[in-house]
Write a protein that holds these residues in place. Structure first.
Motif, PDB file in Angstrom:
ATOM      1  N   GLY A  85      44.850 -53.987  41.472  1.00 28.24           N
ATOM      2  CA  GLY A  85      43.820 -54.933  41.859  1.00 28.24           C
ATOM      3  C   GLY A  85      42.528 -54.288  42.314  1.00 28.24           C
ATOM      4  O   GLY A  85      42.390 -53.066  42.388  1.00 28.24           O
ATOM      5  N   LEU A  86      41.573 -55.153  42.653  1.00 29.65           N
ATOM      6  CA  LEU A  86      40.222 -54.710  42.978  1.00 29.65           C
ATOM      7  C   LEU A  86      40.199 -53.773  44.176  1.00 29.65           C
ATOM      8  O   LEU A  86      39.413 -52.819  44.224  1.00 29.65           O
ATOM      9  CB  LEU A  86      39.335 -55.928  43.238  1.00 29.65           C
ATOM     10  N   ASP A 165      47.730 -54.066  50.509  1.00 26.01           N
ATOM     11  CA  ASP A 165      47.597 -54.169  49.049  1.00 26.01           C
ATOM     12  C   ASP A 165      47.437 -55.607  48.572  1.00 26.01           C
ATOM     13  O   ASP A 165      46.832 -55.858  47.532  1.00 26.01           O
ATOM     14  CB  ASP A 165      48.811 -53.542  48.361  1.00 26.01           C
ATOM     15  N   ASP A 167      45.647 -57.925  49.686  1.00 25.95           N
ATOM     16  CA  ASP A 167      44.279 -58.438  49.776  1.00 25.95           C
ATOM     17  C   ASP A 167      43.542 -58.191  48.464  1.00 25.95           C
ATOM     18  O   ASP A 167      43.714 -57.154  47.823  1.00 25.95           O
ATOM     19  CB  ASP A 167      43.527 -57.770  50.917  1.00 25.95           C
ATOM     20  N   HIS A 168      42.717 -59.145  48.079  1.00 30.18           N
ATOM     21  CA  HIS A 168      41.898 -59.008  46.873  1.00 30.18           C
ATOM     22  C   HIS A 168      40.494 -58.604  47.313  1.00 30.18           C
ATOM     23  O   HIS A 168      39.673 -59.442  47.660  1.00 30.18           O
ATOM     24  CB  HIS A 168      41.867 -60.312  46.088  1.00 30.18           C
ATOM     25  N   GLY A 169      40.244 -57.317  47.315  1.00 31.78           N
ATOM     26  CA  GLY A 169      38.942 -56.839  47.755  1.00 31.78           C
ATOM     27  C   GLY A 169      38.812 -56.869  49.272  1.00 31.78           C
ATOM     28  O   GLY A 169      39.780 -57.105  49.998  1.00 31.78           O
TER      29      GLY A 169
END
Length: 215
Positions: A85-86, A165, A167-169
């Motif tokens: 992810g980001l 981990d 979390d998105h950004g």
């Protein structure tokens, strides 16, 4: 005694996304006759930053990204696990920035309508205020929304690195320090995330091919 030089501000281009909704690697799809990533790259390169860094995926796509960025003075690093992810790209970027950098703006390769003026405004606002966050705010009034690019001062980077981990950004960090943020108002028509074929079609006709740097 001469005044101290301001700390360097770098521009970071995050380009390791897998492009699942697009159906092919997003950074390399054609937009106005050039790879999508070149539009965001040209804006960053003209944005008044002291240095430029790009995060790319591994393998053949990454080599295509590297080639597309060769016109501009980007340092390029590989995110070996873009599927995480980001946030994984933020971690790679933060671990790759040189010492002494005072802040970095994080831009997305799939937002081609953000012009150099927006980047220059973010840098200028940081220079003037020293705020821990400088955020692009699209639109006006109750309809306004925050979206990348975002500038984060260096003392916030450990908080980003500590995020889980899942979390998105860095949204949790942006929320935690929102009261200290400075907003830069930008037109709503700059906000377009090209992550589907429909969005790519919307972007066609709204952008021109980015100028090639002089040789």
């Amino acid at each position: 005694m001469s005044p101290a030089s301001p700390p360097p501000v770098w521009g970071v281009l995050l380009a390791a996304g897998r492009g699942r909704r697009m159906g092919q690697p997003k950074p390399l799809v054609s937009l106005a006759g050039r790879p999508l990533i070149t539009h965001a790259a040209a804006a960053l390169a003209a944005g008044g930053y002291d240095g430029l860094l790009a995060v790319m995926p591994p393998g053949e796509v990454g080599e295509g990204v590297r080639a597309a960025l060769s016109e501009w003075p980007f340092s390029v690093v590989v995110n070996p696990e873009p599927e995480r992810g980001l946030l994984s790209s933020f971690r790679v970027a933060l671990g790759s920035l040189p010492g002494g950098v005072g802040a970095a703006t994080f831009a997305l390769a799939d937002m081609p309508l953000v012009p150099p003026d927006t980047h220059r405004a973010l840098v200028s606002a940081f220079r003037e205020t020293g705020a821990p966050l400088v955020l692009a705010r699209y639109g006006e009034g109750s309809e306004a929304v925050h979206a990348p690019p975002h500038l984060l001062r260096a003392d916030l980077w450990p908080e980003v690195l500590a995020l889980p981990d899942a979390d998105h950004g860095p949204r949790a960090v942006l929320r935690a320090h929102g009261a200290e943020a400075v907003d830069v108002d930008v037109p709503l028509d700059q906000l377009l995330d090209v992550d589907t074929p429909d969005a790519l079609a919307q972007a066609e006709g709204r952008v021109s091919p980015p100028p090639r740097p002089p040789r």
